[in-house]
Design an enzyme around this catalytic site. Structure first.
Site, mmCIF file in Angstrom:
data_model
loop_
_atom_site.group_PDB
_atom_site.id
_atom_site.type_symbol
_atom_site.label_atom_id
_atom_site.label_comp_id
_atom_site.label_asym_id
_atom_site.label_seq_id
_atom_site.Cartn_x
_atom_site.Cartn_y
_atom_site.Cartn_z
ATOM 1 N N LYS A 39 0.804 -1.222 0.000
ATOM 2 C CA LYS A 39 0.000 0.000 0.000
ATOM 3 C C LYS A 39 0.838 1.275 0.000
ATOM 4 C CE LYS A 39 -4.491 -1.769 1.177
ATOM 5 N NZ LYS A 39 -5.533 -2.023 2.162
ATOM 6 N N ARG B 192 -3.769 -10.112 4.512
ATOM 7 C CA ARG B 192 -4.168 -10.084 3.099
ATOM 8 C C ARG B 192 -2.971 -9.595 2.290
ATOM 9 N NH1 ARG B 192 -6.286 -6.703 -0.657
ATOM 10 N NH2 ARG B 192 -7.902 -7.567 -2.007
HETATM 11 N N1 HH2 Z 1 -7.500 -3.722 0.712
HETATM 12 C C1 HH2 Z 1 -7.846 -3.718 -0.583
HETATM 13 C C2 HH2 Z 1 -8.926 -4.484 -1.035
HETATM 14 N N2 HH2 Z 1 -9.622 -5.274 -0.198
HETATM 15 N N3 HH2 Z 1 -9.974 -6.138 1.978
HETATM 16 C C3 HH2 Z 1 -9.647 -6.183 3.280
HETATM 17 N N4 HH2 Z 1 -10.318 -6.982 4.119
HETATM 18 N N5 HH2 Z 1 -8.621 -5.414 3.784
HETATM 19 C C4 HH2 Z 1 -7.894 -4.588 2.991
HETATM 20 O O1 HH2 Z 1 -6.977 -3.898 3.510
HETATM 21 C C5 HH2 Z 1 -8.199 -4.529 1.594
HETATM 22 C C6 HH2 Z 1 -9.278 -5.324 1.112
HETATM 23 C C7 HH2 Z 1 -7.070 -2.889 -1.548
HETATM 24 O O2 HH2 Z 1 -6.027 -3.618 -2.130
HETATM 25 P P1 HH2 Z 1 -6.041 -4.374 -3.555
HETATM 26 O O3 HH2 Z 1 -7.069 -5.452 -3.603
HETATM 27 O O4 HH2 Z 1 -4.672 -4.840 -3.830
HETATM 28 O O5 HH2 Z 1 -6.355 -3.254 -4.601
HETATM 29 P P2 HH2 Z 1 -7.686 -2.817 -5.337
HETATM 30 O O6 HH2 Z 1 -8.705 -2.481 -4.316
HETATM 31 O O7 HH2 Z 1 -7.226 -1.618 -6.144
HETATM 32 O O8 HH2 Z 1 -8.136 -3.963 -6.203
#
Ligand code: HH2
Length: 258
Positions: free
Chosen positions: A205, A239
């Site tokens: 992040k 995660r």
């Molecule tokens: N962060 C993201 C998405 N889902 N779910 C939980 N439970 N906790 C988190 O910190 C979290 C999440 C954001 O990351 P990412 O999936 O890599 O990116 P994007 O939302 O752009 O797909």
């Protein structure tokens, strides 16, 4: 929890796994590297992201989930805030709903989770992905996140979800500045004290980039450091995009607890 983003616009891996075959291969690799749970998402929640219709989200995630669930002995979670997407995914082999809106995004979501007897993760987010990084303010971020999660936990139970199925997540990066994220990590034990297992999502992040000066793909060491600290303060699930490195680090950290 290994991250599998079937999206064109996720912040660190957008577009990489939009093709079903590429996504399925990524899912296999996450399991081989030691993920207990694969979190499949068809809508980015990065700051500024535009919402996606349920039909498109389903089109992205379902072929991938069906293929992986039929061949791999792992658990699958659906990263969605839409009840229709969760319902289909739970019917196709997912057992966990990862809802970054903590059941606020769709009035039918709590019922879908309750009826399926699924696990659910309730995430703290200030505002929506489109607006959450517009100057977020808290008097005390940890107390406010804690109060929010306690309220959402009570609401979920009132809507029929079994308390033992509920996980809580402080939502690193969801409407938080660098200082807010650091304060949440420093005082994560106060979130753990609510009494439900805590999910921690710092992987690659932006705050890690601010601290290290590195682009998304080079934030593995920063992610590992954050996860080990979160583990020490009581987090239960991590995660991550880079499963192998985090599994090793957490095994070493866990060995010091026995
Ligand atoms: N962060 C993201 C998405 N889902 N779910 C939980 N439970 N906790 C988190 O910190 C979290 C999440 C954001 O990351 P990412 O999936 O890599 O990116 P994007 O939302 O752009 O797909």
């Amino acid at each position: 929890m290994g991250v599998l983003n079937v999206t064109p616009d996720s912040f660190s891996d957008g577009g990489e796994f939009l093709e079903p075959q590429a996504a399925i291969a990524c899912g296999r690799e996450l399991v081989a590297e030691g993920a207990d749970l694969v979190d499949i998402g068809g809508e980015s929640t990065r700051p500024g992201a535009e919402p996606v219709a349920a039909a498109l989200e389903l089109e992205r995630v379902m072929p991938v989930l069906k293929a992986l669930a039929s061949e791999r002995d792992a658990q699958f979670s659906i990263d969605t805030s839409k009840a229709a997407v969760a319902r289909s995914a739970l019917g196709a082999g997912a057992s966990f709903v990862n809802d970054v809106t903590a059941l606020r995004g769709d009035p039918d979501m709590a019922g879908v989770v309750a009826d399926a007897g699924a696990d659910v993760c309730l995430v703290h987010m200030k505002g929506s992905p489109r607006t959450m990084q517009d100057n977020p303010h808290y008097d005390d971020v940890v107390s406010e996140v804690r109060a929010f999660l306690e309220e959402r936990l009570a609401r979920a139970v009132a809507e029929g979800i079994s308390e033992e199925r509920i996980w809580l997540d402080p939502g690193i990066g969801f409407g938080k500045t660098l200082e807010h994220n650091l304060e949440l990590i420093k005082r994560l034990d106060e979130i753990v004290a609510i009494g439900r297992p805590v999910v921690f999502g710092a992987s690659r992040k932006r705050f890690l980039g601010a601290l290290t000066g590195r682009p998304e793909r080079e934030r593995v060491a920063g992610t590992v450091a954050a996860n080990v600290l979160a583990f020490q303060r009581g987090a239960s699930m991590f995660r991550v995009h880079d499963v192998a490195e985090n599994v090793d680090a957490l095994r070493v950290a866990a060995a010091t607890f026995s």
